[in-house]
Write a protein that holds these residues in place. Structure first.
Motif, PDB file in Angstrom:
ATOM      1  N   LYS A 112     -87.097  42.793  27.666  1.00 51.45           N
ATOM      2  CA  LYS A 112     -86.987  43.304  26.305  1.00 51.45           C
ATOM      3  C   LYS A 112     -86.998  44.837  26.272  1.00 51.45           C
ATOM      4  O   LYS A 112     -87.521  45.452  25.334  1.00 51.45           O
ATOM      5  CB  LYS A 112     -88.097  42.731  25.415  1.00 51.45           C
ATOM      6  CG  LYS A 112     -88.049  41.212  25.294  1.00 51.45           C
ATOM      7  CD  LYS A 112     -89.041  40.701  24.278  1.00 51.45           C
ATOM      8  CE  LYS A 112     -89.006  39.173  24.192  1.00 51.45           C
ATOM      9  NZ  LYS A 112     -87.699  38.646  23.803  1.00 51.45           N
ATOM     10  N   SER A 162     -86.529  44.434  33.872  1.00 50.59           N
ATOM     11  CA  SER A 162     -86.438  44.783  32.453  1.00 50.59           C
ATOM     12  C   SER A 162     -86.702  43.547  31.610  1.00 50.59           C
ATOM     13  O   SER A 162     -85.980  42.556  31.702  1.00 50.59           O
ATOM     14  CB  SER A 162     -85.044  45.336  32.126  1.00 50.59           C
ATOM     15  OG  SER A 162     -84.921  45.599  30.738  1.00 50.59           O
ATOM     16  N   THR A 165     -76.412  34.343  27.914  1.00 50.41           N
ATOM     17  CA  THR A 165     -76.368  34.773  29.316  1.00 50.41           C
ATOM     18  C   THR A 165     -75.195  34.138  30.043  1.00 50.41           C
ATOM     19  O   THR A 165     -74.482  34.813  30.812  1.00 50.41           O
ATOM     20  CB  THR A 165     -77.682  34.402  30.026  1.00 50.41           C
ATOM     21  OG1 THR A 165     -78.777  35.031  29.345  1.00 50.41           O
ATOM     22  CG2 THR A 165     -77.653  34.854  31.479  1.00 50.41           C
ATOM     23  N   HIS A 213     -83.976  46.650  27.723  1.00 47.18           N
ATOM     24  CA  HIS A 213     -82.668  47.064  28.234  1.00 47.18           C
ATOM     25  C   HIS A 213     -82.218  48.402  27.640  1.00 47.18           C
ATOM     26  O   HIS A 213     -81.765  49.297  28.379  1.00 47.18           O
ATOM     27  CB  HIS A 213     -81.612  46.004  27.941  1.00 47.18           C
ATOM     28  CG  HIS A 213     -81.725  44.787  28.812  1.00 47.18           C
ATOM     29  ND1 HIS A 213     -82.604  44.678  29.862  1.00 47.18           N
ATOM     30  CD2 HIS A 213     -81.033  43.613  28.787  1.00 47.18           C
ATOM     31  CE1 HIS A 213     -82.464  43.504  30.447  1.00 47.18           C
ATOM     32  NE2 HIS A 213     -81.526  42.829  29.807  1.00 47.18           N
ATOM     33  N   ASN A 214     -82.329  48.548  26.334  1.00 43.67           N
ATOM     34  CA  ASN A 214     -81.814  49.766  25.702  1.00 43.67           C
ATOM     35  C   ASN A 214     -82.598  51.000  26.133  1.00 43.67           C
ATOM     36  O   ASN A 214     -82.008  52.069  26.383  1.00 43.67           O
ATOM     37  CB  ASN A 214     -81.842  49.621  24.179  1.00 43.67           C
ATOM     38  CG  ASN A 214     -80.813  48.626  23.670  1.00 43.67           C
ATOM     39  OD1 ASN A 214     -79.788  48.397  24.325  1.00 43.67           O
ATOM     40  ND2 ASN A 214     -81.075  48.027  22.529  1.00 43.67           N
ATOM     41  N   GLN A 266     -74.498  45.372  26.902  1.00 40.91           N
ATOM     42  CA  GLN A 266     -75.562  45.988  27.693  1.00 40.91           C
ATOM     43  C   GLN A 266     -75.254  45.895  29.183  1.00 40.91           C
ATOM     44  O   GLN A 266     -75.429  46.869  29.928  1.00 40.91           O
ATOM     45  CB  GLN A 266     -76.895  45.303  27.392  1.00 40.91           C
ATOM     46  CG  GLN A 266     -77.451  45.606  26.015  1.00 40.91           C
ATOM     47  CD  GLN A 266     -78.668  44.757  25.699  1.00 40.91           C
ATOM     48  OE1 GLN A 266     -78.742  43.586  26.074  1.00 40.91           O
ATOM     49  NE2 GLN A 266     -79.630  45.336  24.993  1.00 40.91           N
ATOM     50  N   SER A 308     -80.534  39.043  31.171  1.00 37.47           N
ATOM     51  CA  SER A 308     -80.378  38.058  30.099  1.00 37.47           C
ATOM     52  C   SER A 308     -79.969  38.726  28.792  1.00 37.47           C
ATOM     53  O   SER A 308     -80.241  38.208  27.704  1.00 37.47           O
ATOM     54  CB  SER A 308     -81.675  37.270  29.899  1.00 37.47           C
ATOM     55  OG  SER A 308     -82.738  38.141  29.528  1.00 37.47           O
ATOM     56  N   GLY A 309     -79.318  39.893  28.885  1.00 42.92           N
ATOM     57  CA  GLY A 309     -78.920  40.608  27.690  1.00 42.92           C
ATOM     58  C   GLY A 309     -77.498  40.300  27.268  1.00 42.92           C
ATOM     59  O   GLY A 309     -76.909  39.279  27.634  1.00 42.92           O
ATOM     60  N   SER A 310     -76.923  41.221  26.501  1.00 41.12           N
ATOM     61  CA  SER A 310     -75.572  41.043  25.985  1.00 41.12           C
ATOM     62  C   SER A 310     -74.541  41.562  26.981  1.00 41.12           C
ATOM     63  O   SER A 310     -74.860  42.310  27.909  1.00 41.12           O
ATOM     64  CB  SER A 310     -75.417  41.799  24.667  1.00 41.12           C
ATOM     65  OG  SER A 310     -75.473  43.202  24.900  1.00 41.12           O
TER      66      SER A 310
END
Length: 273
Positions: free
Chosen positions: A143, A141, A197, A145-146, A172, A167-169
């Motif tokens: 950019k 993934s 991260t 993730h959502n 997430q 490398s997301g929140s």
């Protein structure tokens, strides 16, 4: 075949390493021995498409104590997927050996010149094949993730897997965990500037983390400009221990257990390397 090394203090599992790539081809046995000498006893090689399915399967057959593999289509390489990619993957999965423990590397990538709808169609098909085969997936993934979360929820995919190179929140990450996924922890956490991260990985439950290198890509801090290598996985472990402020034995044994459980592999390390 096997690599001649003694049982390490902290056995490690590199859950994402493109060990079949040309960077390692000339002296593969030596490259594997180098990884084993650093405690990396198991390596999962995700494929990128039909062009390397046979290669990853052959390496797993040649080194059954150490190498496992996944079959799938990486979103970056979909242009070479062929006319009937899902039929081809279904046939390959039907003929797979026991060392094939996942479908992957599959997913979405917003940074490549491949139409998003094409990527999503192939991903949905691969998720269905993974579910039918009873296999987890190795998710890519970038950019996206959502959108990935939306598709996983819509399809009600039950196989779980690992979200590679996360490398997301934290929010997430926890949503992927709630869907049965482990979070892949790699060299990104060795960069002090990767604050988000690093904070996220330090806050997540340890039982949902696995280690990876993505070698020969994603070099660790201090090794920029050099091919990454699974022998550097202990450096990722060391950084994870520092971030979480936990006992090294606890962290190492937990991520080892997580990795083997994820891919339905016995935890026991072969005594004869």
């Amino acid at each position: 075949m096997s690599a001649a090394v003694t049982t390490p203090e902290y056995p490690l599992f590199d859950t994402h390493c493109h060990f079949d790539f040309d960077a390692f081809a000339a002296q593969f046995a030596d490259e594997l021995a180098l990884a084993c000498q650093q405690g990396v006893q198991r390596i999962l090689i995700p494929s990128i498409g039909r062009q390397n399915w046979q290669r990853v399967a052959t390496l797993a057959a040649d080194y059954p104590d150490h190498i496992y593999y996944a079959l799938g289509y990486h979103p970056y390489f979909l242009a070479s997927a062929g006319l009937n990619p899902l039929d081809d993957l279904e046939q390959a999965l039907d003929a797979r050996s026991s060392a094939c423990v996942a479908v992957g590397e599959v997913g979405l990538d917003a940074m490549v010149d491949i139409d998003a709808k094409v990527q999503e169609t192939l991903l949905l098909g691969q998720l269905a094949l993974a579910q039918a085969a009873g296999l987890p997936v190795v998710l890519h993934s970038r950019k996206t993730h959502n959108r990935l979360l939306q598709l996983l929820k819509q399809t009600r995919f039950q196989g779980g897997g690992v979200l590679h190179a996360f490398s997301g929140s934290e929010q997430q990450a926890r949503q992927f965990i709630d869907l049965g996924f482990k979070i892949g922890v790699g060299g990104g956490i060795t960069y002090p500037r990767a604050n988000k991260t690093r904070r996220t990985i330090s806050a997540l439950p340890l039982e949902h983390l696995v280690l990876e290198t993505d070698a020969p890509d994603m070099p660790l801090c201090g090794y920029q400009g050099h091919n990454n290598h699974p022998c550097r996985l202990p450096l990722v472990l060391n950084e994870l221990v520092l971030l979480r402020k936990e006992d090294k034995q606890t962290v190492a044994s937990t991520v080892w257990k997580n990795s083997n459980l994820l891919f339905s592999i016995c935890e026991r390390i072969p005594t004869e390397m």
